[in-house]
Design a protein around this motif. Structure first.
Motif, PDB file in Angstrom:
ATOM      1  N   SER A  61      10.361  -3.097  11.886  1.00  0.00           N
ATOM      2  CA  SER A  61      10.050  -3.030  10.460  1.00  0.00           C
ATOM      3  C   SER A  61       9.893  -1.572  10.040  1.00  0.00           C
ATOM      4  CB  SER A  61       8.790  -3.834  10.152  1.00  0.00           C
ATOM      5  OG  SER A  61       7.698  -3.279  10.855  1.00  0.00           O
ATOM      6  N   PRO A  63       8.376   1.772   9.172  1.00  0.00           N
ATOM      7  CA  PRO A  63       7.120   2.344   9.662  1.00  0.00           C
ATOM      8  C   PRO A  63       6.192   2.852   8.559  1.00  0.00           C
ATOM      9  CG  PRO A  63       8.892   3.925   9.952  1.00  0.00           C
ATOM     10  CD  PRO A  63       9.522   2.649   9.440  1.00  0.00           C
ATOM     11  N   GLN A  64       6.660   2.881   7.325  1.00  0.00           N
ATOM     12  CA  GLN A  64       5.819   3.403   6.251  1.00  0.00           C
ATOM     13  C   GLN A  64       4.700   2.424   5.925  1.00  0.00           C
ATOM     14  OE1 GLN A  64       7.475   5.822   3.160  1.00  0.00           O
ATOM     15  NE2 GLN A  64       9.540   5.242   3.815  1.00  0.00           N
ATOM     16  N   LYS A  65       3.553   2.959   5.714  1.00  0.00           N
ATOM     17  CA  LYS A  65       2.368   2.156   5.409  1.00  0.00           C
ATOM     18  C   LYS A  65       2.067   2.280   3.916  1.00  0.00           C
ATOM     19  CE  LYS A  65       1.958   1.187   9.717  1.00  0.00           C
ATOM     20  NZ  LYS A  65       2.884   0.173  10.130  1.00  0.00           N
ATOM     21  N   ASP A  66       2.668   1.389   3.163  1.00  0.00           N
ATOM     22  CA  ASP A  66       2.446   1.358   1.718  1.00  0.00           C
ATOM     23  C   ASP A  66       2.518  -0.094   1.258  1.00  0.00           C
ATOM     24  OD1 ASP A  66       5.170   0.806   1.784  1.00  0.00           O
ATOM     25  OD2 ASP A  66       5.787   2.631   0.760  1.00  0.00           O
ATOM     26  N   ASP A  67       2.712  -0.322  -0.023  1.00  0.00           N
ATOM     27  CA  ASP A  67       2.693  -1.688  -0.558  1.00  0.00           C
ATOM     28  C   ASP A  67       4.042  -2.405  -0.498  1.00  0.00           C
ATOM     29  OD1 ASP A  67      -0.041  -1.516  -1.231  1.00  0.00           O
ATOM     30  OD2 ASP A  67       0.443  -0.481  -3.103  1.00  0.00           O
ATOM     31  N   ALA A  69       5.806  -3.674   1.968  1.00  0.00           N
ATOM     32  CA  ALA A  69       5.877  -4.869   2.822  1.00  0.00           C
ATOM     33  C   ALA A  69       5.401  -6.105   2.063  1.00  0.00           C
ATOM     34  CB  ALA A  69       5.056  -4.663   4.098  1.00  0.00           C
ATOM     35  N   GLU A  70       4.342  -5.963   1.299  1.00  0.00           N
ATOM     36  CA  GLU A  70       3.811  -7.073   0.494  1.00  0.00           C
ATOM     37  C   GLU A  70       4.819  -7.499  -0.581  1.00  0.00           C
ATOM     38  OE1 GLU A  70       0.573  -7.527  -3.135  1.00  0.00           O
ATOM     39  OE2 GLU A  70       0.382  -5.843  -1.757  1.00  0.00           O
TER      40      GLU A  70
END
Length: 179
Positions: A61, A63-67, A69-70
Motif C-alpha cells: 500500500s 506508504p504515505q500517512k494521510d487521509d 487511505a480512508e
C-alpha cells in the motif's frame, strides 16, 4: 435498490460554487432515498503522489500517512462517485488532481462505478470545460466498468455564490434525484 453515493467536493472554499452544486446533487440523492456522503477534500490531508513506486502492481500500500487511505476505502465501497471541481485555467483544481493521482495504489478496485462530474467556472462557455472533463475521463478510462452518467456545467460563476442564480442548481438537484 439503494445506491451508495460518494460526493467528492474539491473546492478550496466551503460554500464555493462547485461545493454548492455538490450540496444540491446530494440533496436530490437523499430525497430520492439513497444514502449520500460528501467529502470536502479541503478538510482532508492528501499529499501528492511522490512516484516512489511502492504501490506498483499492488505489492504494497501507499506508504504515505494521510487521509487518502480512508477516502479510497469509501471510493471502493461506493456505487456512485461524484467528482466536483472548480475550473482553474481550463482544468481541474490541484486538490482533485492530487486525489486522483493518489488512487494509484488501489485504482483497480474502483470498478463498476457510475460517475457524475460537476464543474464550476467563471467562463460562460460549456465547450471551454472540455479540458477539465477530459481530465476526469482520463481517470475513469483506467477504471474497469466505469460509466459516465452525467455532467453538471456550472458556468458563468466567478464570485462565491454566483452559481445560485443559474440553472445549474436545479440541474444538480434533478440529476441527483435520478441516481
Amino acid at each position: 435498490m439503494n445506491k451508495r453515493v460518494l460526493v467528492l467536493s474539491s473546492s478550496p472554499r466551503r460554500g464555493g460554487n462547485s461545493d454548492l452544486l455538490c450540496d444540491q446533487f446530494a440533496r436530490g440523492v437523499q430525497e430520492a432515498g439513497h444514502p449520500a456522503e460528501k467529502i470536502f477534500i479541503k478538510d482532508k490531508k492528501i499529499n501528492y503522489c511522490t512516484g516512489c513506486g511502492t504501490c506498483l502492481n499492488g505489492r504494497k500500500s501507499c506508504p504515505q500517512k494521510d487521509d487518502m487511505a480512508e477516502i479510497l476505502e469509501k471510493m471502493i465501497a461506493a456505487d456512485v462517485i461524484v467528482m466536483a471541481t472548480p475550473v482553474y485555467f481550463y482544468t481541474m483544481c490541484a486538490q482533485m488532481k492530487a486525489l486522483i493521482d493518489r488512487t494509484c495504489s488501489r485504482y483497480t478496485e474502483i470498478s463498476n462505478k457510475e460517475f457524475y462530474f460537476i464543474v464550476a467556472a467563471a467562463d460562460t462557455g460549456i465547450p471551454a470545460m472540455e479540458r477539465t472533463l477530459e481530465g476526469f475521463r482520463g481517470f475513469t478510462s483506467c477504471l474497469a466498468g466505469a460509466q459516465e452518467k452525467g455532467i453538471i456545467y456550472g458556468v458563468g460563476a466567478w464570485n462565491m455564490g454566483d452559481i445560485t442564480e443559474t440553472q445549474a442548481m436545479g440541474q444538480a438537484y434533478e440529476m441527483g434525484s435520478r441516481v
